[in-house]
Design a protein around this motif. Sequence first.
Motif, PDB file in Angstrom:
ATOM      1  N   PRO A   6     -16.079   7.438 -16.591  1.00  0.00           N
ATOM      2  CA  PRO A   6     -16.425   7.898 -17.935  1.00  0.00           C
ATOM      3  C   PRO A   6     -17.933   8.077 -18.076  1.00  0.00           C
ATOM      4  N   GLY A   7     -18.338   9.181 -18.639  1.00  0.00           N
ATOM      5  CA  GLY A   7     -19.751   9.436 -18.891  1.00  0.00           C
ATOM      6  C   GLY A   7     -19.962   9.825 -20.349  1.00  0.00           C
ATOM      7  N   ASP A  44     -19.937  12.354 -27.170  1.00  0.00           N
ATOM      8  CA  ASP A  44     -18.570  12.165 -26.676  1.00  0.00           C
ATOM      9  C   ASP A  44     -18.577  11.509 -25.293  1.00  0.00           C
ATOM     10  N   TYR A  45     -17.490  10.818 -25.000  1.00  0.00           N
ATOM     11  CA  TYR A  45     -17.259  10.326 -23.639  1.00  0.00           C
ATOM     12  C   TYR A  45     -16.246  11.237 -22.954  1.00  0.00           C
ATOM     13  N   THR A  46     -16.471  11.506 -21.680  1.00  0.00           N
ATOM     14  CA  THR A  46     -15.509  12.302 -20.912  1.00  0.00           C
ATOM     15  C   THR A  46     -15.257  11.610 -19.575  1.00  0.00           C
ATOM     16  N   ILE A  47     -14.081  11.860 -18.996  1.00  0.00           N
ATOM     17  CA  ILE A  47     -13.809  11.395 -17.631  1.00  0.00           C
ATOM     18  C   ILE A  47     -14.327  12.474 -16.684  1.00  0.00           C
ATOM     19  N   VAL A  48     -15.152  12.079 -15.732  1.00  0.00           N
ATOM     20  CA  VAL A  48     -15.812  13.047 -14.866  1.00  0.00           C
ATOM     21  C   VAL A  48     -15.354  12.873 -13.411  1.00  0.00           C
ATOM     22  N   HIS A  49     -14.952  13.988 -12.824  1.00  0.00           N
ATOM     23  CA  HIS A  49     -14.563  14.036 -11.407  1.00  0.00           C
ATOM     24  C   HIS A  49     -15.418  15.066 -10.703  1.00  0.00           C
ATOM     25  N   ALA A  50     -16.039  14.695  -9.623  1.00  0.00           N
ATOM     26  CA  ALA A  50     -16.797  15.649  -8.810  1.00  0.00           C
ATOM     27  C   ALA A  50     -17.729  16.510  -9.662  1.00  0.00           C
ATOM     28  N   GLY A  51     -18.325  15.869 -10.677  1.00  0.00           N
ATOM     29  CA  GLY A  51     -19.294  16.581 -11.498  1.00  0.00           C
ATOM     30  C   GLY A  51     -18.697  17.416 -12.611  1.00  0.00           C
ATOM     31  N   PHE A  52     -17.392  17.305 -12.820  1.00  0.00           N
ATOM     32  CA  PHE A  52     -16.733  18.082 -13.874  1.00  0.00           C
ATOM     33  C   PHE A  52     -16.024  17.158 -14.857  1.00  0.00           C
ATOM     34  N   ALA A  53     -16.255  17.388 -16.144  1.00  0.00           N
ATOM     35  CA  ALA A  53     -15.479  16.679 -17.154  1.00  0.00           C
ATOM     36  C   ALA A  53     -14.070  17.256 -17.149  1.00  0.00           C
ATOM     37  N   ILE A  54     -13.060  16.368 -17.121  1.00  0.00           N
ATOM     38  CA  ILE A  54     -11.672  16.877 -17.136  1.00  0.00           C
ATOM     39  C   ILE A  54     -10.935  16.521 -18.420  1.00  0.00           C
ATOM     40  N   THR A  55     -11.447  15.546 -19.176  1.00  0.00           N
ATOM     41  CA  THR A  55     -10.852  15.261 -20.481  1.00  0.00           C
ATOM     42  C   THR A  55     -11.819  14.425 -21.290  1.00  0.00           C
ATOM     43  N   ARG A  56     -11.641  14.432 -22.609  1.00  0.00           N
ATOM     44  CA  ARG A  56     -12.408  13.510 -23.441  1.00  0.00           C
ATOM     45  C   ARG A  56     -11.713  12.158 -23.447  1.00  0.00           C
ATOM     46  N   LEU A  57     -12.466  11.128 -23.807  1.00  0.00           N
ATOM     47  CA  LEU A  57     -11.923   9.778 -23.810  1.00  0.00           C
ATOM     48  C   LEU A  57     -12.555   9.067 -24.995  1.00  0.00           C
ATOM     49  N   ASP A  58     -11.767   8.231 -25.714  1.00  0.00           N
ATOM     50  CA  ASP A  58     -12.396   7.578 -26.863  1.00  0.00           C
ATOM     51  C   ASP A  58     -13.365   6.496 -26.386  1.00  0.00           C
ATOM     52  N   GLU A  59     -14.316   6.190 -27.261  1.00  0.00           N
ATOM     53  CA  GLU A  59     -15.448   5.350 -26.858  1.00  0.00           C
ATOM     54  C   GLU A  59     -15.007   3.962 -26.389  1.00  0.00           C
ATOM     55  N   ALA A  62     -13.606   4.139 -22.980  1.00  0.00           N
ATOM     56  CA  ALA A  62     -14.650   4.476 -22.009  1.00  0.00           C
ATOM     57  C   ALA A  62     -15.518   3.260 -21.692  1.00  0.00           C
ATOM     58  N   LEU A  63     -15.901   2.523 -22.727  1.00  0.00           N
ATOM     59  CA  LEU A  63     -16.776   1.371 -22.521  1.00  0.00           C
ATOM     60  C   LEU A  63     -16.060   0.281 -21.714  1.00  0.00           C
ATOM     61  N   GLU A  64     -14.768   0.122 -21.996  1.00  0.00           N
ATOM     62  CA  GLU A  64     -13.981  -0.860 -21.252  1.00  0.00           C
ATOM     63  C   GLU A  64     -13.942  -0.496 -19.762  1.00  0.00           C
ATOM     64  N   THR A  65     -13.683   0.767 -19.498  1.00  0.00           N
ATOM     65  CA  THR A  65     -13.614   1.218 -18.104  1.00  0.00           C
ATOM     66  C   THR A  65     -14.967   1.068 -17.409  1.00  0.00           C
ATOM     67  N   LEU A  66     -16.030   1.462 -18.106  1.00  0.00           N
ATOM     68  CA  LEU A  66     -17.366   1.358 -17.506  1.00  0.00           C
ATOM     69  C   LEU A  66     -17.729  -0.097 -17.201  1.00  0.00           C
ATOM     70  N   ALA A  67     -17.374  -0.993 -18.122  1.00  0.00           N
ATOM     71  CA  ALA A  67     -17.686  -2.413 -17.903  1.00  0.00           C
ATOM     72  C   ALA A  67     -16.961  -2.928 -16.665  1.00  0.00           C
ATOM     73  N   MET A  68     -15.709  -2.511 -16.530  1.00  0.00           N
ATOM     74  CA  MET A  68     -14.929  -2.956 -15.372  1.00  0.00           C
ATOM     75  C   MET A  68     -15.500  -2.374 -14.073  1.00  0.00           C
ATOM     76  N   MET A  69     -15.847  -1.080 -14.108  1.00  0.00           N
ATOM     77  CA  MET A  69     -16.386  -0.443 -12.902  1.00  0.00           C
ATOM     78  C   MET A  69     -17.725  -1.058 -12.517  1.00  0.00           C
ATOM     79  N   ASP A  70     -18.509  -1.414 -13.531  1.00  0.00           N
ATOM     80  CA  ASP A  70     -19.801  -2.033 -13.270  1.00  0.00           C
ATOM     81  C   ASP A  70     -19.599  -3.399 -12.601  1.00  0.00           C
TER      82      ASP A  70
END
Lengths: 88, 370
Positions: A6-7, A44-59, A62-70
């Motif tokens: 998520p970015g 907005d937050y989006t899920i990004v693959h290979a430099g491309f946003a493929i969908t929006r994601l609610d904040e 997104a923050l939950e996923t980023l915290a876990m990935m971090d």
Amino acid sequence: MCLGIPGKILAIRDDRGTPMATADFGGVTKDVCLAYVPEAEVGDYTIVHAGFAITRLDEAAALETLAMMDELGVIDEELGGESEGSAP
Amino acid sequence: MKYLDEFGDPDRARRLVAEIHAATTRPWSVMEVCGGQTHAILRHGIDQLLPAEIELVHGPGCPVCVTPLEMIDRALLIAARPEVTFCSFGDMLRVPGSAGDLFTVKAAGGDVRVVYSPLDAVAIAEAEPDREVVFFGVGFETTAPANAMAVVQAHDRGLANFSVLASHVLVPPAIEALMASGTSRVDGFLAAGHVCTVMGTHQYAPLAARYRVPIVVTGFEPLDVLDGIRRCVVQLEAGRAEVENAYPRAVTAEGNQPAQEVLASVFEVCDRPWRGIGTIPASGWRLRAEYADHDAERRFDVGAFVVEEPAACRAGEVLQGLIKPDECEAFGATCTPRTPLGATMVSSEGACAAYFRYRRSGSPAALRGG
């Protein structure tokens, strides 16, 4: 490469007809193509693959996923780190 | 249980695990298609939290792993040419071809560059018009939209020095091939969430109906995977075989329409060999004739050649869920991430690499205590 990350969109610009964004990935900033999520707006937050946003994601999600990935230390990997970069 | 504390929301994790235990009365094999899910399962020990009756079978959803050996060999041939700048995602560089890998080519003086996005390769082609810039376009439906857009941009900008070595693979034909083989032990599938973000979920309904298998679209976080398993088990126990979306925050039934339009304009379906598995009909995408000028296979005339995979590597069986990685004699002995015999040990999403990374220090119980 399949995980995606998520970015948060910081700024949007037009590159010869293609909408491009600067996005923040937990402190790392990268270019993201918005051609497939043209409705995305700054903030907005989006899920990004290979430099491309493929969908929006609610904040919250997104923050939950980023915290876990971090915590798992996989953000660099998902952003294409050279040692163990990511494909699809 | 310390383990569950790693799940972000331990209470929800505990509840999902309890529901899976309560629902399970019989043995079931559930295949997670995507390598990202395989890693979540092993990293968080999800398989150890499940009832003994539930077996998780690891599927073929790692594009690095299934890119055919002959395509790696083509990449090596092209990348070794002096006029070529060869661009790739990072984890393709160590995938062994018949002789060496892209790192070998780079070490020998080849211009091999890791890019984060295929658009980076387009930018290189624009900035360095004297170089032949080739992008290694691997990946499932998730990555294909990025690679398709790179082709469109290069075409629109008249970049005659940009081409793609395209080796895309598709999930639904792989599920079809597994189920049609007659050897599959799989009772239900966790479908790859982000593939469905792009393509939607409609392609899976005919498969669920034809083979009487539940297909649950599942995300990549540990809670997502647990919920996917729970829904799959509930369907199996009830005798249902439906497509269910357990990842609605990122997946809609219709998928990403703008991406699907560009994909349809750039790629056409083709038969595709999968490493270790063999050719699966209509399981890949190649560039359409309109974009032939940007097709690296044509441009560099790397025609068909027969290559043999190492006999000791059983990656094909692993990718089809027929054996677990540690059932291979070479696993952890002659085959390690530093000296991989097959791509499943190379990729950060490969099942063999996941087993090696998360289990090599001993039993799951030891990991749990850590």
